[in-house]
Design an enzyme around this catalytic site. Structure first.
Site, PDB file in Angstrom:
ATOM      1  N   HIS A   1       0.818  -1.228   0.000  1.00 40.07           N
ATOM      2  CA  HIS A   1       0.000   0.000   0.000  1.00 40.07           C
ATOM      3  C   HIS A   1       0.846   1.270   0.000  1.00 40.07           C
ATOM      4  O   HIS A   1       0.322   2.360  -0.229  1.00 40.07           O
ATOM      5  CB  HIS A   1      -0.946   0.018   1.204  1.00 40.07           C
ATOM      6  CG  HIS A   1      -1.973  -1.064   1.176  1.00 40.07           C
ATOM      7  ND1 HIS A   1      -2.832  -1.247   0.117  1.00 40.07           N
ATOM      8  CD2 HIS A   1      -2.271  -2.056   2.069  1.00 40.07           C
ATOM      9  CE1 HIS A   1      -3.624  -2.287   0.365  1.00 40.07           C
ATOM     10  NE2 HIS A   1      -3.298  -2.803   1.537  1.00 40.07           N
TER      11      HIS A   1
ATOM     12  N   HIS B   1      -6.064  -7.348  -0.756  1.00 41.26           N
ATOM     13  CA  HIS B   1      -6.274  -5.926  -1.051  1.00 41.26           C
ATOM     14  C   HIS B   1      -5.468  -5.504  -2.290  1.00 41.26           C
ATOM     15  O   HIS B   1      -4.384  -6.033  -2.532  1.00 41.26           O
ATOM     16  CB  HIS B   1      -5.840  -5.068   0.138  1.00 41.26           C
ATOM     17  CG  HIS B   1      -6.516  -5.410   1.429  1.00 41.26           C
ATOM     18  ND1 HIS B   1      -5.960  -6.276   2.357  1.00 41.26           N
ATOM     19  CD2 HIS B   1      -7.711  -5.015   1.937  1.00 41.26           C
ATOM     20  CE1 HIS B   1      -6.774  -6.386   3.391  1.00 41.26           C
ATOM     21  NE2 HIS B   1      -7.848  -5.645   3.166  1.00 41.26           N
TER      22      HIS B   1
ATOM     23  N   ASP C   1      -4.277 -12.948   3.203  1.00 38.07           N
ATOM     24  CA  ASP C   1      -5.571 -12.505   3.735  1.00 38.07           C
ATOM     25  C   ASP C   1      -6.725 -12.886   2.813  1.00 38.07           C
ATOM     26  O   ASP C   1      -7.872 -12.480   3.035  1.00 38.07           O
ATOM     27  CB  ASP C   1      -5.574 -11.001   4.065  1.00 38.07           C
ATOM     28  CG  ASP C   1      -4.822 -10.141   3.072  1.00 38.07           C
ATOM     29  OD1 ASP C   1      -4.438 -10.653   2.003  1.00 38.07           O
ATOM     30  OD2 ASP C   1      -4.616  -8.941   3.368  1.00 38.07           O
TER      31      ASP C   1
HETATM   32  C1  SP5 Z   1      -1.130  -5.193   3.799  1.00 35.95           C
HETATM   33  C2  SP5 Z   1      -2.600  -5.254   4.067  1.00 35.95           C
HETATM   34  O1  SP5 Z   1      -3.207  -6.316   3.950  1.00 35.95           O
HETATM   35  N1  SP5 Z   1      -3.209  -4.134   4.496  1.00 35.95           N
HETATM   36  C3  SP5 Z   1      -4.610  -4.091   4.746  1.00 35.95           C
HETATM   37  C4  SP5 Z   1      -5.031  -2.817   5.370  1.00 35.95           C
HETATM   38  C5  SP5 Z   1      -6.502  -2.805   5.641  1.00 35.95           C
HETATM   39  N2  SP5 Z   1      -6.846  -1.804   6.589  1.00 35.95           N
HETATM   40  C6  SP5 Z   1      -8.219  -1.450   6.686  1.00 35.95           C
HETATM   41  C7  SP5 Z   1      -8.997  -2.553   7.300  1.00 35.95           C
HETATM   42  C8  SP5 Z   1     -10.464  -2.229   7.237  1.00 35.95           C
HETATM   43  C9  SP5 Z   1     -11.201  -3.434   7.626  1.00 35.95           C
HETATM   44  N3  SP5 Z   1     -12.572  -3.386   7.313  1.00 35.95           N
HETATM   45  C10 SP5 Z   1     -13.091  -4.602   7.829  1.00 35.95           C
HETATM   46  C11 SP5 Z   1     -14.431  -4.973   7.463  1.00 35.95           C
HETATM   47  C12 SP5 Z   1     -14.630  -6.307   8.155  1.00 35.95           C
HETATM   48  N4  SP5 Z   1     -15.823  -6.936   7.765  1.00 35.95           N
HETATM   49 ZN    ZN Z   2      -4.133  -7.232   2.431  1.00 41.41          ZN
END
Ligand code: SP5
Ligand code: ZN
Length: 343
Positions: A160, A198, A285
Site C-alpha cells: 500500500h 487488497h 488474507d
Molecule cells: C497489507 C494489508 O493487507 N493491508 C490491509 C489494510 C486494511 N486496513 C483497513 C482494514 C479495514 C477493515 N474493514 C473490515 C471490514 C470487516 N468486515
Molecule cells: Zn491485504
C-alpha cells in the site's frame, strides 16, 4: 527454499489501530512473523537466514527523500508536540483543498503523507520498516545470485506504500524497492504479481508510467473494499506504461475456483511479458478465516496455487504482505512456498 528475516522487524509494536470507530490491537502484529518462522522450521522449508543491511539508498530509489525523512522523524515530532497516544492522521488534503505544500505541524504532515488513518506510527516503526526492506533485498540477492527462489519474511508489509504515502499497515514498498534494485542490477523486465486480498495501490502507483516493471494484481473489488480509490480493471498504465498494469478485481466472497481462474489469466499475461524475475507480493488474507478478508480460500488452496506459480518457470522472489488469521498464517504462507518447491 531459503527464507530471510530480521529481528528488528519486530520493533514495530503499535498498540492502536482505528477500526470501526475504536482503537483496537493492530491486526498487523509481531506474532505474524513468529508464526511463519515457526512453520518454516516445522516443515523444514529451508534455512532461515539473517538479512544484510542495505541502507537508505535503495529505499530512496523508489520513495521521495522527504517522505523517508518524515517516516524517520514522525515519532519524535509527535512526541515533541506533547501528544500521549500513537501518531495517527486526523486531517487530509482533500479534493477541495491544496496538496502542493507540506505543512509545518506534525498533524498536517501526517495527513499529507498518510493514505489511511488505521495505521499509527510509534517508536519502533522506522526501524522495523527499514529492516523489512533489508529482508526483501537480502532475499532478492539470493534469487539473483543463485537463480533459486527465496522468501522474504517482510514486516511491516509494503504494497500500500506509494512514492510518498503510507497506510494500510505499510510504510516502504518492499516489492517495489526489490523490483527497482533488480532493474539496477541488470534485470531487463520484472513482473510483480500481487495476490494479497487488497489491491496493491502503492506498487501500482510507483510503476504506473513504466513498462520495465509489470504490475498484476488479484484483489477484492475496490468498490467494496480497502483501499477503495484504486484497483479497478480499467487502470492499465499510462504513457510508456500503458498495458503494463493489470488489475483483476474479484467480488467480495469470491471462492477459490473464481480466484484461480483469474490467477491463470494473470499468469498468461506475465508469461507473455517474459520477465527475468517474478516478485510475488504474498498476502494470505485471501484465507476464508481471515478477520478482514472476505474471500474463501482454504489452507490447501495455498499449496495448489504455489504449485501453479512454479509453472511460470522464472526466478521467483516471494515477499510477505498481509494475512491476519494469525493462528493459520504460518500454514498458509508456507503452503504456497512448499507447493512451489514441490512442483
Ligand atoms: C497489507 C494489508 O493487507 N493491508 C490491509 C489494510 C486494511 N486496513 C483497513 C482494514 C479495514 C477493515 N474493514 C473490515 C471490514 C470487516 N468486515
Ligand atoms: Zn491485504
Amino acid at each position: 527454499m531459503l527464507s530471510f528475516h530480521d529481528a528488528r522487524t519486530q520493533n514495530r509494536r503499535s498498540t492502536s489501530e482505528l477500526a470501526g470507530g475504536l482503537l483496537v490491537a493492530p491486526l498487523e502484529c509481531p506474532e505474524r512473523v513468529d508464526m511463519i518462522a515457526a512453520r518454516i522450521r516445522e516443515v523444514g522449508l529451508g534455512e532461515l537466514c539473517p538479512a544484510q543491511a542495505y541502507g537508505r539508498e535503495p529505499i530512496e530509489a523508489v520513495h521521495d527523500a522527504d517522505y523517508v525523512r518524515f517516516i524517520e522523524q514522525a515519532w519524535s515530532e509527535w512526541q515533541a508536540a506533547g501528544y500521549d497516544g500513537e501518531a495517527i492522521a486526523t486531517v487530509w488534503p482533500t479534493r477541495r483543498t491544496r496538496a502542493d505544500f507540506v505543512p509545518r505541524h506534525i498533524d498536517g504532515k501526517l495527513g499529507y503523507y498518510a493514505l489511511a488513518a488505521e495505521t499509527a506510527i510509534e517508536a519502533g516503526t522506522w526501524e522495523a520498516a527499514r529492516a523489512s526492506v533489508d529482508v526483501a533485498l537480502s532475499a532478492l540477492e539470493h534469487v539473483r545470485s543463485s537463480g533459486e527462489p527465496a522468501f522474504g519474511l517482510c514486516r511491516p508489509p509494503g504494497h500500500h506504500a506509494a512514492v510518498d504515502q503510507y497506510g494500510g499497515y505499510c510504510f516502504f514498498n518492499n516489492a517495489a524497492i526489490a523490483a527497482q534494485a533488480a532493474r539496477a542490477a541488470g534485470a531487463a523486465r520484472v513482473a510483480i504479481l500481487d495476490v494479497d486480498y487488497h489491491h496493491g495501490n502503492g506498487t501500482q502507483q510507483i510503476f504506473y508510467h513504466r513498462d520495465d516493471v509489470l504490475f498484476t494484481s488479484l484483489h477484492c473489488d475496490p468498490l467494496d473494499e480497502f483501499p477503495y480509490y484504486l484497483g479497478r480493471a480499467d487502470e492499465i498504465g499510462t504513457g510508456a506504461g500503458e498495458g503494463a498494469n493489470r488489475n483483476h478485481p474479484l467480488p467480495p466472497g469470491a471462492d477459490y475456483a473464481a480466484w484461480r481462474a483469474e490467477l491463470e489469466a494473470a499468469m498468461a499475461g506475465i508469461d507473455a511479458y517474459d520477465p527475468d524475475l517474478v516478485i510475488v507480493s504474498l498476502g494470505v488474507d485471501t484465507f476464508a478465516e481471515d478477520p478482514i478478508g472476505s474471500f474463501r480460500l482454504a489452507s490447501e488452496d495455498f499449496s495448489d496455487y504455489g504449485r501453479l506459480l512454479a509453472g511460470l518457470q522464472r526466478p521467483t522472489l516471494f515477499l510477505m504482505e498481509g494475512g491476519y488469521a494469525v493462528d493459520e498464517i504460518g500454514i498458509n504462507a508456507v503452503n504456497v512456498l512448499t507447493g512451489f518447491d514441490s512442483a
